[in-house]
Design a protein around this motif. Structure first.
Motif, PDB file in Angstrom:
ATOM      1  N   THR A  33     -46.315  16.931  44.107  1.00 31.72           N
ATOM      2  CA  THR A  33     -46.046  16.002  43.004  1.00 31.72           C
ATOM      3  C   THR A  33     -47.119  16.123  41.929  1.00 31.72           C
ATOM      4  N   LYS A  34     -48.375  16.114  42.353  1.00 26.90           N
ATOM      5  CA  LYS A  34     -49.480  16.229  41.392  1.00 26.90           C
ATOM      6  C   LYS A  34     -49.443  17.586  40.694  1.00 26.90           C
ATOM      7  N   GLY A  35     -49.073  18.634  41.423  1.00 28.27           N
ATOM      8  CA  GLY A  35     -48.987  19.947  40.814  1.00 28.27           C
ATOM      9  C   GLY A  35     -47.959  19.989  39.702  1.00 28.27           C
ATOM     10  N   TYR A  36     -46.772  19.431  39.952  1.00 29.37           N
ATOM     11  CA  TYR A  36     -45.744  19.393  38.917  1.00 29.37           C
ATOM     12  C   TYR A  36     -46.190  18.543  37.727  1.00 29.37           C
ATOM     13  N   GLU A  37     -46.881  17.449  38.004  1.00 32.74           N
ATOM     14  CA  GLU A  37     -47.358  16.613  36.902  1.00 32.74           C
ATOM     15  C   GLU A  37     -48.377  17.366  36.045  1.00 32.74           C
ATOM     16  N   ASP A  38     -49.276  18.104  36.697  1.00 28.66           N
ATOM     17  CA  ASP A  38     -50.264  18.880  35.946  1.00 28.66           C
ATOM     18  C   ASP A  38     -49.601  20.018  35.183  1.00 28.66           C
ATOM     19  N   LEU A  39     -48.586  20.639  35.778  1.00 24.70           N
ATOM     20  CA  LEU A  39     -47.847  21.696  35.087  1.00 24.70           C
ATOM     21  C   LEU A  39     -47.129  21.124  33.872  1.00 24.70           C
ATOM     22  N   PHE A  40     -46.550  19.929  34.015  1.00 24.09           N
ATOM     23  CA  PHE A  40     -45.897  19.258  32.889  1.00 24.09           C
ATOM     24  C   PHE A  40     -46.892  19.058  31.745  1.00 24.09           C
ATOM     25  N   VAL A  41     -48.082  18.576  32.072  1.00 26.86           N
ATOM     26  CA  VAL A  41     -49.095  18.331  31.046  1.00 26.86           C
ATOM     27  C   VAL A  41     -49.458  19.630  30.332  1.00 26.86           C
ATOM     28  N   ALA A  42     -49.601  20.722  31.093  1.00 28.65           N
ATOM     29  CA  ALA A  42     -49.975  22.003  30.494  1.00 28.65           C
ATOM     30  C   ALA A  42     -48.884  22.536  29.576  1.00 28.65           C
ATOM     31  N   VAL A  43     -47.627  22.431  30.017  1.00 26.44           N
ATOM     32  CA  VAL A  43     -46.517  22.930  29.205  1.00 26.44           C
ATOM     33  C   VAL A  43     -46.360  22.095  27.940  1.00 26.44           C
ATOM     34  N   GLN A  44     -46.424  20.766  28.084  1.00 29.09           N
ATOM     35  CA  GLN A  44     -46.285  19.902  26.924  1.00 29.09           C
ATOM     36  C   GLN A  44     -47.438  20.108  25.953  1.00 29.09           C
ATOM     37  N   ALA A  45     -48.639  20.315  26.486  1.00 32.46           N
ATOM     38  CA  ALA A  45     -49.799  20.536  25.613  1.00 32.46           C
ATOM     39  C   ALA A  45     -49.639  21.825  24.824  1.00 32.46           C
ATOM     40  N   ALA A  46     -49.045  22.844  25.439  1.00 35.94           N
ATOM     41  CA  ALA A  46     -48.830  24.103  24.720  1.00 35.94           C
ATOM     42  C   ALA A  46     -47.873  23.907  23.559  1.00 35.94           C
ATOM     43  N   VAL A  47     -46.842  23.094  23.761  1.00 32.57           N
ATOM     44  CA  VAL A  47     -45.899  22.806  22.675  1.00 32.57           C
ATOM     45  C   VAL A  47     -46.571  21.959  21.603  1.00 32.57           C
ATOM     46  N   ASP A  48     -47.336  20.954  22.032  1.00 27.01           N
ATOM     47  CA  ASP A  48     -47.958  20.032  21.086  1.00 27.01           C
ATOM     48  C   ASP A  48     -49.057  20.702  20.270  1.00 27.01           C
ATOM     49  N   SER A  49     -49.766  21.670  20.864  1.00 28.39           N
ATOM     50  CA  SER A  49     -50.901  22.262  20.156  1.00 28.39           C
ATOM     51  C   SER A  49     -50.458  22.984  18.893  1.00 28.39           C
ATOM     52  N   THR A  50     -49.353  23.724  18.981  1.00 26.93           N
ATOM     53  CA  THR A  50     -48.878  24.408  17.784  1.00 26.93           C
ATOM     54  C   THR A  50     -48.182  23.442  16.842  1.00 26.93           C
ATOM     55  N   ALA A  51     -47.624  22.378  17.399  1.00 27.88           N
ATOM     56  CA  ALA A  51     -47.044  21.343  16.538  1.00 27.88           C
ATOM     57  C   ALA A  51     -48.147  20.672  15.725  1.00 27.88           C
ATOM     58  N   ASP A  52     -49.309  20.449  16.381  1.00 29.13           N
ATOM     59  CA  ASP A  52     -50.438  19.852  15.667  1.00 29.13           C
ATOM     60  C   ASP A  52     -50.942  20.786  14.572  1.00 29.13           C
ATOM     61  N   SER A  53     -50.901  22.099  14.865  1.00 28.82           N
ATOM     62  CA  SER A  53     -51.330  23.061  13.845  1.00 28.82           C
ATOM     63  C   SER A  53     -50.403  23.026  12.640  1.00 28.82           C
ATOM     64  N   ALA A  54     -49.097  22.883  12.923  1.00 26.89           N
ATOM     65  CA  ALA A  54     -48.133  22.803  11.829  1.00 26.89           C
ATOM     66  C   ALA A  54     -48.355  21.541  11.011  1.00 26.89           C
ATOM     67  N   ALA A  55     -48.662  20.447  11.702  1.00 28.48           N
ATOM     68  CA  ALA A  55     -48.908  19.188  10.999  1.00 28.48           C
ATOM     69  C   ALA A  55     -50.165  19.296  10.141  1.00 28.48           C
ATOM     70  N   GLY A  56     -51.182  19.990  10.679  1.00 27.69           N
ATOM     71  CA  GLY A  56     -52.415  20.160   9.910  1.00 27.69           C
ATOM     72  C   GLY A  56     -52.216  21.003   8.674  1.00 27.69           C
ATOM     73  N   ALA A  57     -51.189  21.846   8.705  1.00 25.41           N
ATOM     74  CA  ALA A  57     -50.901  22.693   7.545  1.00 25.41           C
ATOM     75  C   ALA A  57     -49.917  22.019   6.592  1.00 25.41           C
ATOM     76  N   GLY A  58     -49.653  20.742   6.838  1.00 25.13           N
ATOM     77  CA  GLY A  58     -48.761  20.014   5.955  1.00 25.13           C
ATOM     78  C   GLY A  58     -47.331  19.963   6.424  1.00 25.13           C
ATOM     79  N   GLY A  59     -47.058  20.528   7.613  1.00 25.05           N
ATOM     80  CA  GLY A  59     -45.701  20.478   8.159  1.00 25.05           C
ATOM     81  C   GLY A  59     -45.600  19.459   9.270  1.00 25.05           C
ATOM     82  N   THR A  60     -44.516  19.519  10.004  1.00 17.73           N
ATOM     83  CA  THR A  60     -44.308  18.641  11.144  1.00 17.73           C
ATOM     84  C   THR A  60     -43.769  19.470  12.297  1.00 17.73           C
TER      85      THR A  60
END
Length: 286
Positions: free
Chosen positions: A96-123
């Motif tokens: 259970t903890k492994g899947y939760e940590d994997l979820f966090v890693a996958v979501q963070a990978a999606v969010d990190s580039t989304a944050d970069s887009a937001a920093g460049a004036g996008g969303t």
């Protein structure tokens, strides 16, 4: 990706793992704070899980020993049984903890580039779904490479006769992780488009089975889309398994490039089968 249940050899149902200690039923979650005994129990459970996770990292899932975990914490195995009645219960919590940590890693990978887009004036919405799916796949691969023994715990056979409790904590955590890929693979497509995906006809028995899947997972999709989702997971997961188990090591530093190319090809193949997706595939080329 969806992992509703892992087929194992027949065995008596394993007892459900103890979840994080909660307040007694007599007290509502919003009433009095946890008692001292409850806080101590929660702390002990966390320490046991941390020690067991370290043991898996050092010795592999097959080497998990309650006695060794207890010894590393300065407690007797009999005392450990007060928190986890057997290895099955401990494994379920580790999965259970492994899947939760994997979820966090996958979501963070999606969010990190989304944050970069937001920093460049996008969303985040400005980034094509294809691009975000590639980010999710890279997050999945990155976590697996960084935690190979925990990855084996999730997708291997931690105990010969182990079976995850049906609809237990580990299964729910796996479904939660899979929702990211479900969202990013099919985001932007209507249910009508997904239902009209170009697929070989599904047998009536298979379609009926897919129709009755619970709606909190892949069951929310039309049957052709569920089949496509499982195909995508197989192709992505298969590439990661080959790398984690060393079967593509002959490629040296080029393993990452091969994975990226394979994921782009996989997405293009799947999206071409969905009516009206040509523009989305073209826009998502990265």
């Amino acid at each position: 990706m969806p992992v509703p249940e892992r087929p194992k050899t027949a065995a008596p149902p394993a007892p459900s793992a103890p979840s994080a200690p909660s307040a007694p039923a007599a007290r509502s979650a919003s009433s009095a704070p946890p008692t001292l005994r409850e806080r101590r129990r929660a702390t002990a459970v966390r320490e046991i899980l941390d020690a067991a996770e370290l043991h898996v990292t050092e010795h592999g899932p097959e080497g998990l020993s309650l006695r060794a975990v207890a010894r590393s914490l300065g407690m007797t195995v009999q005392a450990l049984y007060h928190y986890f009645p057997n290895r099955h219960a401990l494994v379920t919590m580790l999965v259970t903890k492994g899947y939760e940590d994997l979820f966090v890693a996958v979501q963070a990978a999606v969010d990190s580039t989304a944050d970069s887009a937001a920093g460049a004036g996008g969303t985040a919405a400005d980034r094509p779904f294809v691009s975000r799916l590639l980010d999710a796949a890279e997050g999945y691969r990155g976590w697996a490479i960084a935690h190979p023994e925990r990855f084996k715990l999730l997708f291997g056979t931690p105990l010969r006769d182990y079976a995850a409790p049906a609809d237990g904590a580990s299964t729910i955590a796996a479904r939660r992780m899979s929702t990211i890929f479900q969202r990013e693979l099919f985001g932007g497509f209507s249910p009508e488009q997904l239902a009209a995906a170009d697929m070989p006809p599904l047998s009536p028995q298979f379609r009926a089975y897919l129709d009755q899947l619970p709606p909190d997972g892949p069951g929310v999709l039309p049957p052709p889309a569920i089949a496509l989702l499982m195909e995508a997971w197989g192709r992505m997961h298969g590439m990661v398994v080959l790398e984690v188990f060393g079967h593509t090591s002959f490629l040296g530093d080029h393993e990452a490039e091969l994975f990226h190319l394979a994921m782009r090809n996989m997405l293009a193949d799947i999206h071409r089968r969905i009516p009206g997706s040509a523009d989305a595939v073209e826009a998502g080329a990265v």
